[in-house]
Design a protein around this motif. Structure first.
Motif, PDB file in Angstrom:
ATOM      1  N   UNK A 110     -28.185  22.872  44.721  1.00  0.00           N
ATOM      2  CA  UNK A 110     -26.813  22.395  44.617  1.00  0.00           C
ATOM      3  C   UNK A 110     -26.557  21.225  45.541  1.00  0.00           C
ATOM      4  N   UNK A 111     -27.062  21.326  46.765  1.00  0.00           N
ATOM      5  CA  UNK A 111     -26.927  20.222  47.715  1.00  0.00           C
ATOM      6  C   UNK A 111     -27.685  18.993  47.222  1.00  0.00           C
ATOM      7  N   UNK A 112     -28.864  19.217  46.665  1.00  0.00           N
ATOM      8  CA  UNK A 112     -29.667  18.131  46.099  1.00  0.00           C
ATOM      9  C   UNK A 112     -28.890  17.412  44.992  1.00  0.00           C
ATOM     10  N   UNK A 113     -28.269  18.190  44.106  1.00  0.00           N
ATOM     11  CA  UNK A 113     -27.490  17.606  43.007  1.00  0.00           C
ATOM     12  C   UNK A 113     -26.314  16.805  43.529  1.00  0.00           C
ATOM     13  N   UNK A 114     -25.624  17.349  44.513  1.00  0.00           N
ATOM     14  CA  UNK A 114     -24.451  16.700  45.091  1.00  0.00           C
ATOM     15  C   UNK A 114     -24.833  15.371  45.739  1.00  0.00           C
ATOM     16  N   UNK A 115     -25.910  15.383  46.526  1.00  0.00           N
ATOM     17  CA  UNK A 115     -26.349  14.169  47.213  1.00  0.00           C
ATOM     18  C   UNK A 115     -26.759  13.104  46.204  1.00  0.00           C
ATOM     19  N   UNK A 116     -27.493  13.501  45.157  1.00  0.00           N
ATOM     20  CA  UNK A 116     -27.971  12.502  44.202  1.00  0.00           C
ATOM     21  C   UNK A 116     -26.884  12.058  43.224  1.00  0.00           C
ATOM     22  N   UNK A 117     -25.848  12.871  43.024  1.00  0.00           N
ATOM     23  CA  UNK A 117     -24.671  12.367  42.302  1.00  0.00           C
ATOM     24  C   UNK A 117     -24.030  11.230  43.091  1.00  0.00           C
ATOM     25  N   UNK A 118     -23.880  11.448  44.392  1.00  0.00           N
ATOM     26  CA  UNK A 118     -23.304  10.419  45.265  1.00  0.00           C
ATOM     27  C   UNK A 118     -24.167   9.162  45.263  1.00  0.00           C
ATOM     28  N   UNK A 119     -25.467   9.336  45.437  1.00  0.00           N
ATOM     29  CA  UNK A 119     -26.386   8.196  45.459  1.00  0.00           C
ATOM     30  C   UNK A 119     -26.393   7.480  44.116  1.00  0.00           C
ATOM     31  N   UNK A 120     -26.333   8.233  43.024  1.00  0.00           N
ATOM     32  CA  UNK A 120     -26.312   7.622  41.696  1.00  0.00           C
ATOM     33  C   UNK A 120     -25.134   6.690  41.510  1.00  0.00           C
ATOM     34  N   UNK A 121     -23.948   7.136  41.959  1.00  0.00           N
ATOM     35  CA  UNK A 121     -22.761   6.285  41.853  1.00  0.00           C
ATOM     36  C   UNK A 121     -22.866   5.039  42.703  1.00  0.00           C
ATOM     37  N   UNK A 136     -18.328  -5.497  44.176  1.00  0.00           N
ATOM     38  CA  UNK A 136     -17.708  -4.186  44.337  1.00  0.00           C
ATOM     39  C   UNK A 136     -18.308  -3.530  45.572  1.00  0.00           C
ATOM     40  N   UNK A 137     -17.468  -2.970  46.401  1.00  0.00           N
ATOM     41  CA  UNK A 137     -17.979  -2.217  47.540  1.00  0.00           C
ATOM     42  C   UNK A 137     -18.716  -0.996  46.990  1.00  0.00           C
ATOM     43  N   UNK A 138     -20.019  -0.855  47.243  1.00  0.00           N
ATOM     44  CA  UNK A 138     -20.784   0.228  46.603  1.00  0.00           C
ATOM     45  C   UNK A 138     -20.321   1.624  46.982  1.00  0.00           C
ATOM     46  N   UNK A 139     -19.567   1.743  48.077  1.00  0.00           N
ATOM     47  CA  UNK A 139     -19.041   3.064  48.432  1.00  0.00           C
ATOM     48  C   UNK A 139     -18.121   3.609  47.347  1.00  0.00           C
ATOM     49  N   UNK A 140     -17.509   2.705  46.580  1.00  0.00           N
ATOM     50  CA  UNK A 140     -16.627   3.131  45.488  1.00  0.00           C
ATOM     51  C   UNK A 140     -17.374   4.033  44.512  1.00  0.00           C
ATOM     52  N   UNK A 141     -18.649   3.713  44.283  1.00  0.00           N
ATOM     53  CA  UNK A 141     -19.446   4.514  43.353  1.00  0.00           C
ATOM     54  C   UNK A 141     -19.555   5.965  43.766  1.00  0.00           C
ATOM     55  N   UNK A 142     -19.537   6.220  45.078  1.00  0.00           N
ATOM     56  CA  UNK A 142     -19.646   7.593  45.570  1.00  0.00           C
ATOM     57  C   UNK A 142     -18.415   8.416  45.202  1.00  0.00           C
TER      58      UNK A 142
END
Length: 378
Positions: free
Chosen positions: A290-301, A316-322
């Motif tokens: 679950x933590x792995x999925x959460x981290x890589x969702x953030x990284x993906x954005x 675009x500020x890439x933090x927006x993707x997170x």
């Protein structure tokens, strides 16, 4: 006397572990303020369902016979039989969301889609680790940081790990302020985090605000029919908010309904946290996945935002993707806080909210797509 002591003598080591888990969830809720409206009922419920001869689950008690436990009844009626509780919660969530920042800057919808990358990556990893496809899909949805969607998908797919999945989903929602900054800094530079984005919102008419939830529901029905209940209830709540003629119902959905369902959902899901089902090595693996999925969702954005910048003059500020994950509004606040820390005059909140509410839609669509795929495959 033997009857009075039978409860104490019946306690098992796995039940003692669950008492610790229950106290830990209550501690995180009360002392740390992590999702208290959910973690506190879940923690207390975890203690109740693991008390020997407690009567809150169906049991055969000495001298009494069969008992019908209230928590088990709530679970079987409100989640197992109808998925009613998580679905009703979506009405309240929808009524709370203002899609204005998204509608005035539709490109933010892309970040909600990109931030679901971790879900599908985790499903693949879970299958490789030996989980059944239905269980792997349920585990992957944890990455959406959307508790009701995780519960609903795992229940529809009849996953064997509803309890650990629910605990992971809500725990990581609560840990957004801790996990996301780490993941964002992992793939961005200080210069990228300082990119400025002036906010020039476009006026959104009432007609568009009303048509938007209807259109989204219809598109979801055509593209991912299994998501209609998820998306439909979310959009119905938003329609109550935006129609302008049902103020009292909108207020009731945002406050009374959302609070009541949250209360019931938290203690009801604890039925799946009984020691025999929860204290397994698979639970630990699920928490890690679950933590792995959460981290890589953030990284993906974040990585998607960086990719788009290759073709844009106005970066675009890439933090927006997170902020494209579903943890609304916590993820948007994290992005705002990080932007202020890097540059006190750089305000990204409204941009982040646009991406964040798109993540809410994308997460339930992702859940529907997963259900559709598995319905076809299985």
């Amino acid at each position: 006397m033997d009857f009075l002591l039978s409860g104490i003598t019946s306690i098992t080591i796995p039940q003692l572990v669950m008492y610790f888990v229950g106290f830990l969830l209550i501690y995180l809720a009360v002392n740390k303020g992590y999702e208290p409206s959910l973690l506190l009922p879940m923690g207390f419920g975890a203690i109740l369902v693991n008390l020997p001869m407690s009567g809150v689950v169906d049991q055969i008690l000495p001298g009494i016979g069969n008992t019908h436990g209230i928590i088990q009844w709530l679970f079987e009626s409100g989640i197992e039989a109808s998925e009613a509780l998580p679905l009703l919660l979506f009405i309240g969530i929808g009524a709370m969301i203002d899609f204005g920042p998204l509608l005035s800057n539709p490109i933010m919808m892309l970040f909600g889609a990109a931030a679901q990358f971790g879900i599908f990556l985790t499903i693949s990893v879970a299958v490789l680790l030996g989980f059944e496809l239905s269980d792997a899909a349920s585990i992957g949805i944890i990455g959406a940081a959307d508790g009701p969607t995780s519960i609903l998908v795992s229940q529809i797919l009849k996953s064997n790990y509803i309890g650990p999945i629910a605990v992971a989903a809500y725990s990581y929602m609560a840990l957004v302020p801790l996990v996301q900054p780490f993941a964002i800094k992992l793939v961005t530079t200080k210069k990228e985090r300082q990119i400025r984005m002036p906010y020039n919102p476009v006026s959104v008419s009432k007609r568009i605000r009303i048509l938007f939830p209807i259109a989204v529901s219809m598109i979801a029905g055509f593209v991912a029919p299994q998501s209609v209940s998820l998306v439909g209830f979310l959009m119905f709540g938003n329609l109550l908010r935006e129609c302008g003629v049902l103020h009292s119902l909108s207020d009731a959905a945002q406050n009374i309904l959302a609070n009541l369902i949250t209360l019931l959902l938290g203690i009801t899901i604890s039925f799946s946290m009984r020691a025999e089902a929860f204290v397994t090595w698979q639970t630990l693996v699920i928490l890690v996945l679950g933590l792995f999925a959460f981290v890589f969702d953030t990284i993906g954005g974040v990585m998607f935002a960086k990719f788009i910048n290759l073709f844009r003059k106005n970066k675009i500020n890439p933090m927006i993707g997170a902020a494209g994950i579903s943890a609304f509004p916590m993820s948007a606040r994290v992005v705002q806080k990080m932007s202020i820390k890097e540059d006190p005059t750089n305000h990204l909140l409204m941009h982040a909210i646009g991406a964040n509410v798109s993540g809410q839609i994308a997460s339930v669509l992702a859940g529907g797509i997963v259900l559709n795929l598995l319905t076809t495959l299985l």
